[in-house]
Design a protein around this motif. Sequence first.
Motif, PDB file in Angstrom:
ATOM      1  N   ILE A 164      -3.786  10.502  11.627  1.00 52.52           N
ATOM      2  CA  ILE A 164      -3.033   9.570  10.632  1.00 52.52           C
ATOM      3  C   ILE A 164      -1.810   8.891  10.912  1.00 52.52           C
ATOM      4  CG2 ILE A 164      -1.659  10.179   8.529  1.00 52.52           C
ATOM      5  CD1 ILE A 164      -3.462  12.529   7.830  1.00 52.52           C
ATOM      6  N   SER A 165      -1.087   9.380  12.202  1.00 49.86           N
ATOM      7  CA  SER A 165      -0.123   8.766  12.981  1.00 49.86           C
ATOM      8  C   SER A 165      -0.773   7.450  13.295  1.00 49.86           C
ATOM      9  CB  SER A 165       0.485   9.572  13.830  1.00 49.86           C
ATOM     10  OG  SER A 165       1.477   8.906  14.641  1.00 49.86           O
ATOM     11  N   THR A 213       0.690  -1.273   0.044  1.00 47.09           N
ATOM     12  CA  THR A 213       0.007   0.041   0.047  1.00 47.09           C
ATOM     13  C   THR A 213       0.669   1.227  -0.097  1.00 47.09           C
ATOM     14  OG1 THR A 213       0.036   0.054   2.382  1.00 47.09           O
ATOM     15  CG2 THR A 213      -1.646  -1.250   1.429  1.00 47.09           C
ATOM     16  N   LYS A 255       5.609   4.613   2.228  1.00 47.52           N
ATOM     17  CA  LYS A 255       5.996   5.716   3.138  1.00 47.52           C
ATOM     18  C   LYS A 255       6.767   5.206   4.233  1.00 47.52           C
ATOM     19  CE  LYS A 255       2.476   8.195   4.245  1.00 47.52           C
ATOM     20  NZ  LYS A 255       2.788   9.674   4.653  1.00 47.52           N
ATOM     21  N   LEU A 263      -3.338   5.570  12.043  1.00 49.82           N
ATOM     22  CA  LEU A 263      -3.426   4.656  11.279  1.00 49.82           C
ATOM     23  C   LEU A 263      -2.272   4.014  10.471  1.00 49.82           C
ATOM     24  CD1 LEU A 263      -5.669   4.714   8.010  1.00 49.82           C
ATOM     25  CD2 LEU A 263      -3.211   4.677   7.689  1.00 49.82           C
ATOM     26  N   ASN A 264      -1.234   5.064  10.628  1.00 52.13           N
ATOM     27  CA  ASN A 264       0.014   4.412  10.052  1.00 52.13           C
ATOM     28  C   ASN A 264       0.717   3.521  11.304  1.00 52.13           C
ATOM     29  OD1 ASN A 264       0.210   5.952   7.935  1.00 52.13           O
ATOM     30  ND2 ASN A 264       1.406   7.574   9.189  1.00 52.13           N
ATOM     31  N   ARG A 265       0.443   3.521  12.354  1.00 54.73           N
ATOM     32  CA  ARG A 265       0.884   2.664  13.496  1.00 54.73           C
ATOM     33  C   ARG A 265       0.125   1.313  13.314  1.00 54.73           C
ATOM     34  NH1 ARG A 265       0.968   5.822  17.860  1.00 54.73           N
ATOM     35  NH2 ARG A 265      -1.280   5.013  18.625  1.00 54.73           N
ATOM     36  N   MET A 308      -6.482  10.356   3.509  1.00 55.72           N
ATOM     37  CA  MET A 308      -5.777   9.856   4.656  1.00 55.72           C
ATOM     38  C   MET A 308      -6.634  10.367   5.850  1.00 55.72           C
ATOM     39  SD  MET A 308      -3.542   7.630   4.891  1.00 55.72           S
ATOM     40  CE  MET A 308      -1.745   7.864   5.916  1.00 55.72           C
ATOM     41  N   VAL A 317       0.753   3.399   2.347  1.00 50.95           N
ATOM     42  CA  VAL A 317       1.464   3.733   3.661  1.00 50.95           C
ATOM     43  C   VAL A 317       2.784   2.912   3.894  1.00 50.95           C
ATOM     44  CG1 VAL A 317       0.773   3.658   6.142  1.00 50.95           C
ATOM     45  CG2 VAL A 317      -0.851   4.239   4.622  1.00 50.95           C
ATOM     46  N   LEU A 349      -1.348   0.095  10.688  1.00 52.90           N
ATOM     47  CA  LEU A 349      -1.194  -0.536   9.424  1.00 52.90           C
ATOM     48  C   LEU A 349       0.398  -1.250   9.649  1.00 52.90           C
ATOM     49  CD1 LEU A 349      -2.126  -0.916   6.488  1.00 52.90           C
ATOM     50  CD2 LEU A 349       0.060   0.147   6.117  1.00 52.90           C
ATOM     51  N   ILE A 350       1.351  -0.596  10.234  1.00 52.30           N
ATOM     52  CA  ILE A 350       2.588  -1.478  10.522  1.00 52.30           C
ATOM     53  C   ILE A 350       2.363  -2.744  11.385  1.00 52.30           C
ATOM     54  CG2 ILE A 350       4.921  -1.201  11.560  1.00 52.30           C
ATOM     55  CD1 ILE A 350       4.512   1.847  11.065  1.00 52.30           C
ATOM     56  N   ASN A 407       3.945   9.856  16.460  1.00 47.07           N
ATOM     57  CA  ASN A 407       3.464  11.187  16.821  1.00 47.07           C
ATOM     58  C   ASN A 407       2.097  11.004  17.587  1.00 47.07           C
ATOM     59  OD1 ASN A 407       3.473  13.828  16.913  1.00 47.07           O
ATOM     60  ND2 ASN A 407       2.842  14.138  15.032  1.00 47.07           N
ATOM     61  N   GLN A 422       5.405  10.767  12.320  1.00 47.59           N
ATOM     62  CA  GLN A 422       3.928  10.667  11.913  1.00 47.59           C
ATOM     63  C   GLN A 422       3.865   9.245  10.880  1.00 47.59           C
ATOM     64  OE1 GLN A 422       1.740  12.684  12.568  1.00 47.59           O
ATOM     65  NE2 GLN A 422       0.063  12.536  11.331  1.00 47.59           N
ATOM     66  N   THR A 423       4.692   9.297  10.081  1.00 45.50           N
ATOM     67  CA  THR A 423       4.453   7.653   9.234  1.00 45.50           C
ATOM     68  C   THR A 423       5.032   6.637  10.113  1.00 45.50           C
ATOM     69  OG1 THR A 423       5.196   8.961   7.445  1.00 45.50           O
ATOM     70  CG2 THR A 423       5.462   6.699   7.090  1.00 45.50           C
ATOM     71  N   LEU A 424       5.827   6.604  11.001  1.00 44.55           N
ATOM     72  CA  LEU A 424       6.110   5.391  11.874  1.00 44.55           C
ATOM     73  C   LEU A 424       5.079   5.123  13.122  1.00 44.55           C
ATOM     74  CD1 LEU A 424      10.013   5.024  11.808  1.00 44.55           C
ATOM     75  CD2 LEU A 424       8.115   4.074  10.028  1.00 44.55           C
ATOM     76  N   GLY A 425       4.108   6.429  13.019  1.00 41.33           N
ATOM     77  CA  GLY A 425       3.064   6.174  14.147  1.00 41.33           C
ATOM     78  C   GLY A 425       3.452   6.574  15.550  1.00 41.33           C
ATOM     79  N   SER A 479      -6.005  -2.427   7.117  1.00 45.18           N
ATOM     80  CA  SER A 479      -5.333  -2.836   5.903  1.00 45.18           C
ATOM     81  C   SER A 479      -6.341  -2.737   4.758  1.00 45.18           C
ATOM     82  CB  SER A 479      -5.186  -4.370   6.140  1.00 45.18           C
ATOM     83  OG  SER A 479      -3.910  -4.717   5.530  1.00 45.18           O
ATOM     84  N   ASP A 518      -2.870  13.879  14.153  1.00 44.98           N
ATOM     85  CA  ASP A 518      -2.201  12.730  14.744  1.00 44.98           C
ATOM     86  C   ASP A 518      -3.336  11.288  14.541  1.00 44.98           C
ATOM     87  OD1 ASP A 518      -4.059  13.566  16.708  1.00 44.98           O
ATOM     88  OD2 ASP A 518      -3.094  12.930  18.314  1.00 44.98           O
ATOM     89  N   VAL A 522      -7.071   0.759   3.747  1.00 41.73           N
ATOM     90  CA  VAL A 522      -5.703   1.628   3.073  1.00 41.73           C
ATOM     91  C   VAL A 522      -5.840   0.957   1.617  1.00 41.73           C
ATOM     92  CG1 VAL A 522      -3.369   1.873   2.959  1.00 41.73           C
ATOM     93  CG2 VAL A 522      -4.482   2.029   4.989  1.00 41.73           C
ATOM     94  N   GLU A 523      -5.935  -0.442   1.325  1.00 38.07           N
ATOM     95  CA  GLU A 523      -5.921  -1.000   0.192  1.00 38.07           C
ATOM     96  C   GLU A 523      -7.139  -0.361  -0.734  1.00 38.07           C
ATOM     97  OE1 GLU A 523      -5.847  -5.215   0.415  1.00 38.07           O
ATOM     98  OE2 GLU A 523      -3.682  -5.221   1.528  1.00 38.07           O
ATOM     99  N   CYS A 570      -0.341  10.584   1.143  1.00 31.60           N
ATOM    100  CA  CYS A 570      -0.239  11.801   1.995  1.00 31.60           C
ATOM    101  C   CYS A 570       1.334  12.222   2.149  1.00 31.60           C
ATOM    102  CB  CYS A 570      -0.703  11.299   3.265  1.00 31.60           C
ATOM    103  SG  CYS A 570      -0.558  12.193   4.849  1.00 31.60           S
ATOM    104  N   ARG A 620       0.585  -5.378   9.360  1.00 31.04           N
ATOM    105  CA  ARG A 620       1.611  -6.151   8.568  1.00 31.04           C
ATOM    106  C   ARG A 620       2.433  -7.171   9.295  1.00 31.04           C
ATOM    107  NH1 ARG A 620      -0.143  -5.143   3.073  1.00 31.04           N
ATOM    108  NH2 ARG A 620      -1.956  -3.945   3.542  1.00 31.04           N
TER     109      ARG A 620
END
Lengths: 248, 252
Positions: B233-234, A34, A39, B236-238, B175, A36, B240-241, A212, A207-210, B200, B231, B203-204, B214, B244
């Motif tokens: 968005i932060s 994806t 990123k 969501l990123n966390r 986002m 993300v 998603l990581i 923040n 922000q990207t690594l979550g 997941s 934050d 986002v897909e 973003c 995965r």
Amino acid sequence: MEKSEGVQWWGGRGAVQSFAAMTASITAAAGGRTSVGKKVAVAATGLIGVGFVFAHMVGNLKVFLGREPINHYGEFLRDMGEPIFPRSFVLWTLRLVLISAVVIHITLTYQLMQQSRRARPIGYEYTEPVRKNPAARTMRWGGTALLLFIVFHLADFTWGVHPDFQRGEVYHNLITGFTRVPVTVIYLAAMFALAMHLYHGTWSVTQTLGVNQARWDRTIRRGATALAVVIAGGYSIVPLAVLFRLVK
Amino acid sequence: MNLTLKVWRQKSANDKGAMVAYEARDISPDMSFLEMLDVVNEELTLKGEDPIAFDSDCREGICGMCGCVINGQAHGPDHGATVCQLHMRKFKDGDTITIEPWRARAFPVVRDLVVNRSALDQIVQAGGFVSVSTGSAPEANSAPVGQAVAETALDAAACIGCGACVAACPNASAMLFMSAKVMHLGVLPQGQPERYDRVSEMVETHDRLGFGSCTNIGECSAVCPAEIPMDVISFLNRDLIRSRAGRGMKRA
């Protein structure tokens, strides 16, 4: 280029090819995911870059200790890891990690940029941004400028396009390098671009690594500003010191 | 007040469309922006021309139906408000105002200022739900929710799905919208069973629908009428990581 002494690097082509294959597969793995996921890979490779520019900046400051310490440090970078590893092995490993990081960083950013381009085929007649943060809006241009600078910089100080280049004489190359005013100007402009890229980049990584959160946001932004100023500032005082003849 | 409007006119999805200038006369500063458009439309109708098509419903800033880009800003110059809550006193007599629809590949123009935002519904369908057992209502205290968690969830749930975040985003990314849903459900106990599959899938779907990626500029949050913070968005990123990483662990 003189090869006898500097690059007695073994492993040869095979190692380079396997590294290239590894880079390509990491890029493809992240690329198949994806936006993300891509990123996250851009953020991780960006962090490798932050680590590099910090270490490089600290190394540069050795010029203030004099000719011997910085030349010795330059030699250490090649000797690093000896006698467990052959000469230059650790240095080349680090270089390959860095090159792979740059390739992944740029390839994935390019893919994400294309995704965003496609996402708005018809633009606005007029836009008036609310958030006027130049660092955030110039990541792509700034990054491209930095890439061009890196090529120029490598040609100048590593490959020896420099008019008075003497291999192994770090101090001499540095001083004579920065007595050319246009080079100093390009260098300082690049450091400004670096500061901008680092400010938005490091904040963006959190922000990207979550990691923040609203309550840490101000602290992280201050930290990103401090990091950008320290790194770009640390680099910039070297050519300025040469320009004002504080080091000769 | 007398104003000049430059409005995007497009007869249908396939029409090319263009900016057209109109004069808005005798506008009261107490009117909302949509009431001003109503006045212009009445005049156009009397002249036998097609009125300017725009979306609106509740006209009190809570439904998320209205929205257009006014003078280059999603929902116009007033912040934390939708177009229906924007008043003409924010403008000066003699101003020229540009009015454009949300611009994104995922939001095709239906007519004039009306865009199809079903892409946002598809993102919600992909994961913006919780599974509940049918039957009698559960005991209210069987799933305790702390005050701080409830507030966080409600702040994220304030999103009205208007699409201004997508419209304002230089990357046309959804986002902020998607993250608001992920956070709203992801912090509550009811949202846990699907938590990592949700992010997941969403986002897909987001990427497949043609939204952009973003770059953390923050324009979305700046124009958001519900003032959803960055934050989310932060968060969501966390997630998603973690999602995965969790899938990788399961495979191993």
